[in-house]
Design an enzyme around this catalytic site. Sequence first.
Site, PDB file in Angstrom:
ATOM      1  N   GLY A 302       0.809  -1.214   0.000  1.00  0.00           N
ATOM      2  CA  GLY A 302       0.000   0.000   0.000  1.00  0.00           C
ATOM      3  C   GLY A 302       0.839   1.259   0.000  1.00  0.00           C
ATOM      4  O   GLY A 302       1.930   1.331  -0.595  1.00  0.00           O
ATOM      5  N   SER A 303       0.365   2.277   0.713  1.00  0.00           N
ATOM      6  CA  SER A 303       0.923   3.627   0.604  1.00  0.00           C
ATOM      7  C   SER A 303       2.348   3.764   1.111  1.00  0.00           C
ATOM      8  O   SER A 303       3.000   4.786   0.837  1.00  0.00           O
ATOM      9  CB  SER A 303       0.021   4.616   1.346  1.00  0.00           C
ATOM     10  N   VAL A 304       2.875   2.792   1.857  1.00  0.00           N
ATOM     11  CA  VAL A 304       4.267   2.902   2.300  1.00  0.00           C
ATOM     12  C   VAL A 304       5.224   2.847   1.115  1.00  0.00           C
ATOM     13  O   VAL A 304       6.411   3.195   1.244  1.00  0.00           O
ATOM     14  CB  VAL A 304       4.623   1.791   3.316  1.00  0.00           C
ATOM     15  N   MET A 305       4.708   2.445  -0.069  1.00  0.00           N
ATOM     16  CA  MET A 305       5.546   2.423  -1.261  1.00  0.00           C
ATOM     17  C   MET A 305       5.647   3.789  -1.934  1.00  0.00           C
ATOM     18  O   MET A 305       6.493   3.996  -2.802  1.00  0.00           O
ATOM     19  CB  MET A 305       4.994   1.412  -2.276  1.00  0.00           C
ATOM     20  N   LYS A 306       4.804   4.723  -1.552  1.00  0.00           N
ATOM     21  CA  LYS A 306       4.775   6.017  -2.252  1.00  0.00           C
ATOM     22  C   LYS A 306       6.103   6.774  -2.181  1.00  0.00           C
ATOM     23  O   LYS A 306       6.530   7.353  -3.187  1.00  0.00           O
ATOM     24  CB  LYS A 306       3.632   6.873  -1.703  1.00  0.00           C
TER      25      LYS A 306
END
Length: 568
Positions: A302-306
């Site tokens: 999820g968003s931790v990859m942004k």
Amino acid sequence: MKSQHRGVSSRQAPIAPPLHGGRFLFILLMMALVSAILIGRITLLQVIDRPFLQSQGDARTLRNETIPAHRGMITDRNGEPLAISTPVVTLWANPQELPDDAIQRIVLAQSLGMSLEAFEARVARYSEHEFMYLRRQMTPDAAQRILDLRTPGVYPQREYKRYYPAGEVAAQLLGVTNVDDVGQEGLELAYQPHLAGHPGQRRIIKDRRGRLVRELDVIRDAQPGGDLTLSIDQRLQYMAYRELRSAVAENEADGGVLVMMDARSGEVLAMANLPSYNPNNRAGLDPRGLRNQALVDVFEPGSVMKPLAMSAVLESEGFDRNTVVDTSPGWMRIDEYTIRDFRNYGELDLAGILEHSSNVGMSRLALQLGDTAIWEKYHQLGLGQAPGTGFPGEATGSLPAHVNWSRSERATLAYGYGLSVSAVQLASAYTALANDGVRLPPSLLRLAEPPQGTPAIQPKVANDLLNILETSVAAYTGGRRARVEGYRVGGKTGTVRKIGQQGYTTDAYRSVFAGIAPISDPRIVTVVMIDHPKAGEFYGGAVAAPVFSSVTGNALRLLDVPPDREVD
């Protein structure tokens, strides 16, 4: 007078006639024959058959006994024991020598903690053999109490048993050995050839009851196994496990994972998993507790990859920190899919996209890059590849090959869907942000010196993103609960829908947080994942971020890292 004299003479015994010469000779010959047979038999036993008889006698008293080898110890980075071998006694019996006396059998069965029926059935099953185990790996005192019964046919055997002082705290990482002290899981299995010793052998004399009479000589010395020093810090491991367990219980979650890595070396300082189990007592073991989820299980991050995808953006021409993206009206349609933000954030610069975790903003940026730009960046960061820790069954994750990608696939990859990672892979990728763009491979062993690492992000871009991550946990953001008093920290939250039988669910989530501390001079990278919290809160900022804050704050103080921010 004459008559009296004749009366006395008539009562005297008659004189025996002399032996016939032939009969006397026969007796002498028989005596000589018997003597010759005896002398011949003695000569046969003492001269001709002596080696055979001596070997048979030695076989009944002389033994070659195995000397058990001590398995190597596993310690944490500071020398604190995590797995040690303790001496134990195994009792065995020769069923053919066990007494027929019913009372002796009852006493022996009771001493072994067995019913008489079970004991008799076991003896009957091995009645044609000369060996059977009575009870494995007893404490020496308990075994001696049974040996003191002096039951015929019962013998001791010296062995070693593995003991884990940390219990369930590091169970999945260390693994276990079986009853024969052979590694079956975890690092015990991975380093079995190194940890296992080589048994020795000695020649001894035993009496008919199997008791040691004398040790003659040592044929071959036992060689103990090698010790293993892990990168784990036992203090941090206990603290991480405690905080993770508290969060899982408080949020009524199915489980959780926490990985803490040294930002300068890639060494894993703590690795906690829930559910867990006690390796010293495996009764009622939950099979889920055996899995080292941090290494062998994967999830959509999820968003931790942004922040990692943003590095590909900042390295592309035409983009910098001041680039503005219009995210209105808070959603966008790509192919047949609708991508949404929590609300309409309007125009955002790159820092604002990360602060508000805008899926729309990341999607619009991704679609302006080359088809493979984000995939190539993820690949440089080690995703979709084995971490190389040597742990049995470590996952490679999934980074789909860039073949005829649709626009929606390129967009979702930018905000952490469409790929899978392990917690260790994610922590290793974040070391590039903390280490001037150089990604460090994870290590479960203590390293003599830091590895060279792999350049994955331009140094300036990595430093820019590090500062942006600090604003992502500011007091007004969703990651504010990750803040640590006295220290500058940065990180990114993630809230991921779990996949069910019919696609993504609407009521099951994973709460994730990945962070770095302190920002001024990064020392640790920590990833927290809480699986399916059911107590109400499920956002990464509400569930996983507080665990990061507590663990990171304690870790920095234990490592004597000086504060780099004034206390609020």
